[in-house]
Design an enzyme around this catalytic site. Structure first.
Site, PDB file in Angstrom:
ATOM      1  N   GLY A 115      97.672 -78.481 -33.930  1.00  0.00           N
ATOM      2  CA  GLY A 115      98.903 -79.157 -33.556  1.00  0.00           C
ATOM      3  C   GLY A 115      99.611 -78.487 -32.399  1.00  0.00           C
ATOM      4  N   GLY A 153     100.289 -74.638 -32.473  1.00  0.00           N
ATOM      5  CA  GLY A 153      99.176 -73.712 -32.635  1.00  0.00           C
ATOM      6  C   GLY A 153      98.808 -73.016 -31.345  1.00  0.00           C
ATOM      7  N   ASN A 173      89.627 -62.975 -41.754  1.00  0.00           N
ATOM      8  CA  ASN A 173      88.420 -63.738 -42.053  1.00  0.00           C
ATOM      9  C   ASN A 173      87.222 -63.322 -41.204  1.00  0.00           C
ATOM     10  OD1 ASN A 173      86.825 -66.242 -42.925  1.00  0.00           O
ATOM     11  ND2 ASN A 173      87.007 -66.535 -40.713  1.00  0.00           N
ATOM     12  N   TYR A 182      76.138 -55.077 -44.781  1.00  0.00           N
ATOM     13  CA  TYR A 182      77.044 -56.181 -45.090  1.00  0.00           C
ATOM     14  C   TYR A 182      77.612 -56.034 -46.503  1.00  0.00           C
ATOM     15  CZ  TYR A 182      78.843 -60.929 -45.601  1.00  0.00           C
ATOM     16  OH  TYR A 182      79.662 -62.010 -45.808  1.00  0.00           O
ATOM     17  N   ALA A 183      76.738 -55.785 -47.473  1.00  0.00           N
ATOM     18  CA  ALA A 183      77.206 -55.601 -48.849  1.00  0.00           C
ATOM     19  C   ALA A 183      78.155 -54.411 -48.934  1.00  0.00           C
ATOM     20  CB  ALA A 183      76.022 -55.403 -49.784  1.00  0.00           C
TER      21      ALA A 183
END
Length: 254
Positions: free
Chosen positions: A52, A55, A90, A159-160
């Site tokens: 929008g 943003g 994230n 990664y783990a």
């Protein structure tokens, strides 16, 4: 349960696709001013229309502490109260790596995954914390993985380990920052076909492997990016005001 984020300033990292794009769009749809960042400019250009008029997208490598500090300073300057209300860490992933025996892993391969999945989350939290402290509250939501609670389907040791480390960071920061009304929580997604990497992983499983994966999920289906976004919205909402240091597995039931 109200999920109105009108007037709130939200930063979402790794927003060029997948979980990050869905999370950024979900906050924008609920009135937030969203700062979506990623190092993939092309993907960010596709995310931008979902945010929008309020943003903003920025090409940022979260492993660069100075770049993270600059992004947060820009977002704070545009905020009504000079602080970021919500940070969603994230950004992450396997960076194109595949599972290999431990003796084949070199220092660069190991460190690069830690840099983006763990150090990047730390730099971002470090950057927003002073403003949140001044304002007397805030929300930090980290996106880990089922791999951080168990083992990685990819077999990638770093990664783990990095995702498990991010869960430890979540708990530590929850106790450090709680006195200022800042909550820190973690969403641990199960396997979701959310980006090109997970699509390749899904195809590599073959029909038999896909059936085994689905059979191990209580709901016998894969989740979606919207399932993950819904969990993040909950942790960022007023309804989660007395929840901190927690890990929510969003995996269909294991």
């Amino acid at each position: 349960m109200s999920q109105d984020f009108a007037g709130r300033t939200v930063i979402v990292t790794g927003a060029a696709h997948g979980f990050g794009r869905a999370i950024a769009a979900a906050f924008a749809a609920r009135g937030a001013r969203v700062w979506a960042c990623d190092r993939q400019a092309e993907g960010l250009a596709e995310t931008a229309p979902l945010l929008g008029p309020n943003g903003a997208v920025r090409t940022v490598d979260i492993t660069d502490r100075a770049a993270v500090q600059a992004l947060v300073a820009e977002a704070e300057a545009a905020s009504a109260d000079g602080a970021v209300d919500v940070l969603v860490n994230n950004a992450g992933g396997v960076l194109g790596q595949v599972g290999r025996p431990i003796e084949e892993i070199d220092a660069a391969a190991w460190q690069s995954i830690f840099d983006v999945n763990l150090s990047g989350a730390f730099w971002c939290a470090q950057a927003v914390a002073p403003g949140m402290k001044r304002r007397g509250g805030g929300r930090i939501v980290n996106i880990s993985s089922g791999a951080g609670l168990g083992v990685s389907l990819t077999g990638i040791q770093a990664y783990a380990s990095a995702k498990a480390g991010q869960i430890g960071l979540t708990r530590q920061l929850a106790h450090e920052l709680g006195a200022w009304g800042i909550t820190v929580n973690n969403v641990a997604p199960g396997f979701v076909r959310s980006n090109p990497t997970t699509e390749r992983q899904w195809e590599a499983m073959g029909e038999a492997g896909q059936a085994r994966l689905l059979g191990a999920i209580a709901l016998h289906r894969l989740g979606t990016v919207d399932d993950i976004a819904a969990a993040v919205l909950f942790f960022a909402s007023e309804s989660a005001g007395w929840i901190s240091g927690q890990v929510l597995s969003v995996d269909g039931g294991k």
